[in-house]
Design a protein around this motif. Sequence first.
Motif, PDB file in Angstrom:
ATOM      1  N   LEU A 112       0.832  -1.200   0.000  1.00 46.52           N
ATOM      2  CA  LEU A 112       0.000   0.000   0.000  1.00 46.52           C
ATOM      3  C   LEU A 112       0.871   1.256   0.000  1.00 46.52           C
ATOM      4  CD1 LEU A 112      -2.935   0.885  -0.045  1.00 46.52           C
ATOM      5  CD2 LEU A 112      -2.908   0.946   2.455  1.00 46.52           C
ATOM      6  N   ARG A 113       1.996   1.182   0.703  1.00 43.19           N
ATOM      7  CA  ARG A 113       2.907   2.332   0.729  1.00 43.19           C
ATOM      8  C   ARG A 113       3.490   2.606  -0.666  1.00 43.19           C
ATOM      9  NH1 ARG A 113       6.395   3.353   6.098  1.00 43.19           N
ATOM     10  NH2 ARG A 113       4.725   3.242   7.645  1.00 43.19           N
ATOM     11  N   LEU A 114       3.851   1.550  -1.360  1.00 35.50           N
ATOM     12  CA  LEU A 114       4.386   1.705  -2.711  1.00 35.50           C
ATOM     13  C   LEU A 114       3.326   2.270  -3.651  1.00 35.50           C
ATOM     14  CD1 LEU A 114       6.475  -1.593  -3.098  1.00 35.50           C
ATOM     15  CD2 LEU A 114       7.357   0.743  -2.950  1.00 35.50           C
ATOM     16  N   LEU A 115       2.122   1.745  -3.543  1.00 28.99           N
ATOM     17  CA  LEU A 115       1.028   2.231  -4.389  1.00 28.99           C
ATOM     18  C   LEU A 115       0.725   3.695  -4.082  1.00 28.99           C
ATOM     19  CD1 LEU A 115      -1.262   1.711  -6.434  1.00 28.99           C
ATOM     20  CD2 LEU A 115      -2.691   1.028  -4.487  1.00 28.99           C
ATOM     21  N   GLY A 116       0.677   4.026  -2.796  1.00 24.94           N
ATOM     22  CA  GLY A 116       0.383   5.401  -2.405  1.00 24.94           C
ATOM     23  C   GLY A 116       1.433   6.378  -2.930  1.00 24.94           C
ATOM     24  N   ALA A 117       2.709   5.979  -2.877  1.00 24.88           N
ATOM     25  CA  ALA A 117       3.780   6.844  -3.387  1.00 24.88           C
ATOM     26  C   ALA A 117       3.629   7.055  -4.896  1.00 24.88           C
ATOM     27  CB  ALA A 117       5.136   6.217  -3.079  1.00 24.88           C
ATOM     28  N   ARG A 118       3.226   6.000  -5.584  1.00 21.67           N
ATOM     29  CA  ARG A 118       3.026   6.107  -7.038  1.00 21.67           C
ATOM     30  C   ARG A 118       1.878   7.055  -7.365  1.00 21.67           C
ATOM     31  NH1 ARG A 118       1.455   0.930 -10.920  1.00 21.67           N
ATOM     32  NH2 ARG A 118       0.450   2.123 -12.572  1.00 21.67           N
ATOM     33  N   ILE A 119       0.768   6.902  -6.650  1.00 24.29           N
ATOM     34  CA  ILE A 119      -0.398   7.762  -6.895  1.00 24.29           C
ATOM     35  C   ILE A 119      -0.071   9.213  -6.563  1.00 24.29           C
ATOM     36  CG2 ILE A 119      -2.758   8.294  -6.150  1.00 24.29           C
ATOM     37  CD1 ILE A 119      -3.178   5.286  -5.723  1.00 24.29           C
ATOM     38  N   SER A 120       0.597   9.422  -5.432  1.00 26.51           N
ATOM     39  CA  SER A 120       0.927  10.781  -5.009  1.00 26.51           C
ATOM     40  C   SER A 120       1.837  11.472  -6.019  1.00 26.51           C
ATOM     41  CB  SER A 120       1.606  10.742  -3.638  1.00 26.51           C
ATOM     42  OG  SER A 120       1.975  12.041  -3.228  1.00 26.51           O
ATOM     43  N   SER A 121       2.863  10.759  -6.489  1.00 23.19           N
ATOM     44  CA  SER A 121       3.804  11.345  -7.437  1.00 23.19           C
ATOM     45  C   SER A 121       3.139  11.700  -8.764  1.00 23.19           C
ATOM     46  CB  SER A 121       4.964  10.374  -7.687  1.00 23.19           C
ATOM     47  OG  SER A 121       5.851  10.881  -8.658  1.00 23.19           O
ATOM     48  N   SER A 122       2.381  10.754  -9.318  1.00 27.42           N
ATOM     49  CA  SER A 122       1.765  10.983 -10.632  1.00 27.42           C
ATOM     50  C   SER A 122       0.708  12.086 -10.574  1.00 27.42           C
ATOM     51  CB  SER A 122       1.149   9.690 -11.165  1.00 27.42           C
ATOM     52  OG  SER A 122       0.094   9.241 -10.339  1.00 27.42           O
ATOM     53  N   GLN A 123      -0.097  12.089  -9.529  1.00 20.44           N
ATOM     54  CA  GLN A 123      -1.171  13.074  -9.472  1.00 20.44           C
ATOM     55  C   GLN A 123      -0.653  14.464  -9.083  1.00 20.44           C
ATOM     56  OE1 GLN A 123      -5.035  12.073  -8.247  1.00 20.44           O
ATOM     57  NE2 GLN A 123      -4.908   9.954  -8.910  1.00 20.44           N
ATOM     58  N   SER A 124       0.427  14.525  -8.337  1.00 19.04           N
ATOM     59  CA  SER A 124       1.035  15.826  -8.034  1.00 19.04           C
ATOM     60  C   SER A 124       1.596  16.452  -9.309  1.00 19.04           C
ATOM     61  CB  SER A 124       2.150  15.670  -6.994  1.00 19.04           C
ATOM     62  OG  SER A 124       1.622  15.265  -5.746  1.00 19.04           O
ATOM     63  N   ASP A 125       2.245  15.621 -10.140  1.00 15.50           N
ATOM     64  CA  ASP A 125       2.766  16.119 -11.417  1.00 15.50           C
ATOM     65  C   ASP A 125       1.629  16.570 -12.331  1.00 15.50           C
ATOM     66  OD1 ASP A 125       5.362  15.652 -10.669  1.00 15.50           O
ATOM     67  OD2 ASP A 125       5.533  13.724 -11.690  1.00 15.50           O
ATOM     68  N   GLU A 126       0.530  15.819 -12.321  1.00  9.48           N
ATOM     69  CA  GLU A 126      -0.599  16.176 -13.175  1.00  9.48           C
ATOM     70  C   GLU A 126      -1.273  17.464 -12.711  1.00  9.48           C
ATOM     71  OE1 GLU A 126      -3.024  12.686 -13.192  1.00  9.48           O
ATOM     72  OE2 GLU A 126      -1.700  11.589 -14.561  1.00  9.48           O
ATOM     73  N   ILE A 127      -1.291  17.696 -11.421  1.00  7.15           N
ATOM     74  CA  ILE A 127      -1.838  18.961 -10.904  1.00  7.15           C
ATOM     75  C   ILE A 127      -1.020  20.140 -11.437  1.00  7.15           C
ATOM     76  CG2 ILE A 127      -2.082  20.382  -8.821  1.00  7.15           C
ATOM     77  CD1 ILE A 127      -2.936  17.848  -7.320  1.00  7.15           C
TER      78      ILE A 127
END
Length: 250
Positions: free
Chosen positions: A116-131
């Motif tokens: 879950l930590r790995l998945l969360g880091a992936r989601i956070s990184s990609s969506q922060s860049d998209e913002i």
Amino acid sequence: MKMVEEGLNRRRRLFRGPGGVLTALISAAVIGVLWAVSGTADFCRVWAQQSAPAAPVVVQPGAPGQPSRTLPPTTTAKLPPRSQAEVEFMQGMIMHHAQAVEMTALIPSHTENKDLRLLGARISSSQSDEIKFMKRWLAARGESISMPMPDMPGMDMSHPSLALMPGMLTPEQMDALRKAKGAVFDQLFLTGMIQHHNGALIMVKDLFDTAGAGQDAELFDFANDADNTQRAEMRIMQDMLEKKSSGEKR
């Protein structure tokens, strides 16, 4: 003396006479030049034909799940008209992504689940860049970063529920997620993020279903990428939930 004159005359006839060698040499030279010019023209013509660019192929990408179309070569490029639906999509998706980043920020302090930590880091990184991308897209077009709220008399515009996009967690769901720990947090996070991602897919579909929207090249690529990425992440989270459920039953 007479013999010398006859010899000179023969030389004159040889080099200057109508049938002389000089005439033949000059004629040969002229023919050679003409052949060279003609050959060069033919070569240039053949080279031009071979090096001429092929007729352009114009391909119009389809919306998610729809095939692309090949347009006739006579198709001319036109700038798409400004679509308010595109602006609102970007404004709403910034808000949508911001909540996902807020959810992933809870993971380090709320669970020890490595997957879950790995998945969360992936989601956070990609969506922060998209913002960041969406904010640049709006700023470049002179549009506001945030979506304006409707002006309705007597309505409390600060109420969080008014700002919810499809799939976003309610204030009650977010409060429950903040209070949960361990396995309970994992369950709430996965179900909440699947709901959240599904809402983003609805937003993409609504965009492409709107007449005249989704024609901007950057927005088109972004929306398609977001759709594909979130579908893939939803499958990962569903598998994690199924494994978690199977482990609890044993």
